[in-house]
Design a protein around this motif. Structure first.
Motif, PDB file in Angstrom:
ATOM      1  N   HIS A  84       0.836  -1.214   0.000  1.00 46.52           N
ATOM      2  CA  HIS A  84       0.000   0.000   0.000  1.00 46.52           C
ATOM      3  C   HIS A  84       0.874   1.269   0.000  1.00 46.52           C
ATOM      4  O   HIS A  84       2.084   1.195  -0.222  1.00 46.52           O
ATOM      5  N   GLU A 121      -1.938   0.483   8.179  1.00 40.60           N
ATOM      6  CA  GLU A 121      -1.060  -0.595   7.697  1.00 40.60           C
ATOM      7  C   GLU A 121       0.077  -0.059   6.826  1.00 40.60           C
ATOM      8  O   GLU A 121       1.212  -0.522   6.933  1.00 40.60           O
ATOM      9  N   HIS A 176       3.107  -6.876   4.701  1.00 32.73           N
ATOM     10  CA  HIS A 176       1.730  -6.434   4.946  1.00 32.73           C
ATOM     11  C   HIS A 176       1.322  -6.768   6.371  1.00 32.73           C
ATOM     12  O   HIS A 176       1.976  -7.556   7.063  1.00 32.73           O
ATOM     13  N   ALA A 177       0.185  -6.180   6.771  1.00 30.39           N
ATOM     14  CA  ALA A 177      -0.526  -6.632   7.971  1.00 30.39           C
ATOM     15  C   ALA A 177      -1.996  -6.688   7.603  1.00 30.39           C
ATOM     16  O   ALA A 177      -2.447  -5.953   6.723  1.00 30.39           O
TER      17      ALA A 177
HETATM   18 ZN   LIG Z   1      -1.922  -5.159   2.986  1.00 31.17          ZN
END
Ligand SMILES: [Zn+2]
Length: 289
Positions: A84, A121, A176-177
């Motif tokens: 992102h 995130e 990522h989270a």
């Molecule tokens: Zn993500």
């Protein structure tokens, strides 16, 4: 990542070891094992010569390996992809346009998850990726990030894959989270599944990379395997453009569930993030070593 040996008691031992031909410097980078370098050296101490005389001194000219020769990731290229971006939320049209994702198209990018108290995130991914980059560079790797700030837009998922391909990366990891149900927690590694005409060449090395990352991340953080996706911390997916379009070994790491209070507390903690970065770097190093 194991720290370099401290000066002091270890130093004479290392010099002696070098004089008897042990490549101890590389041991600084080996995973911990039951046999400490000190123990090996004890077995090679010079024995008294005939007549009880001490053995001759080892030659004083100890060859000094060049510092670069000791780095485990010298000559390796790693792409670190922080998922992102901070500007995505303000660019809905740009990030929602369809882009190639393998056999199908998918939206360019998404805004990402967010903890209940507002930790985004994209910011977590960025902060952790920088820590991983620092560790990999210290180990000699060339590191390419897929974005250069946390306030831009994108890049799209197909561009993120292309960055790894064009860099000729030896390994790539997307960080990522997750944003799953609040009562779910834990981490998982996403590895590519078989997508005909796309992922066959990277399936095996990506799985190997995923296992190394899973093991080392788990060992460094003691963070539990996901209780909502995958098995034993590994999930296989065929719908991610970032994996389907990669021609280099690549995995995603979903570090935790941002909507779970226990996971979110860890992800927010700079000390925990440092442990997480240690584990990710150790996993990549194990795969590449
Ligand atoms: Zn993500």
């Amino acid at each position: 990542m194991p720290a370099p040996h401290p000066p002091g008691p270890h130093r004479p031992v290392r010099l002696l070891a070098a004089s008897v031909g042990l490549l101890l410097v590389s041991a600084c980078w080996s995973p911990p094992s039951g046999a400490r370098p000190d123990a090996e050296v004890t077995a090679t101490l010079p024995l008294p010569g005939p007549g009880g005389d001490p053995a001759p001194e080892a030659p004083s000219a100890v060859p000094t390996p060049s510092p670069t020769a000791t780095l485990p990731l010298e000559g390796r290229t790693v792409v670190v992809d922080p998922g992102h971006n901070g500007g995505n939320a303000d660019a809905p049209e740009e990030i929602s346009r369809p882009v190639p994702a393998g056999p199908d198209t998918k939206e360019c990018d998404t805004v990402g998850a967010r903890s209940a108290d507002g930790y985004p995130e994209h910011e977590f991914n960025w902060e952790l990726s920088l820590l991983v980059r620092d560790r990999l560079e210290a180990a000699g790797a060339t590191v390419v990030l897929t974005r250069d700030s946390d306030d831009g837009v994108g890049p799209c998922i197909d561009e993120r894959a292309a960055i790894g391909n064009e860099a000729g990366a030896d390994a790539a990891v997307s960080i990522h989270a997750d944003g799953a149900a609040p009562d779910s927690r834990g981490f998982h590694v996403i590895v590519p599944g078989e997508v005909s005409g796309f992922t066959e060449p990277i399936l095996e090395p990506s799985y190997e990379l995923g296992e190394a990352l899973r093991d080392e991340f788990h060992a460094a953080t003691d963070h539990p395997y996901s209780d909502y996706l995958g098995e034993e911390g590994i999930d296989v997916r065929t719908d991610l453009g970032g994996l389907n379009l990669s021609t280099v070994p690549k995995v995603f790491l979903e570090v935790g569930n941002m909507r779970n209070p226990d996971d979110a507390e860890r992800l927010r903690d700079p000390e925990w993030r440092a442990l997480a970065a240690d584990g990710i770097a150790a996993g990549l190093t194990r795969f590449l070593d």
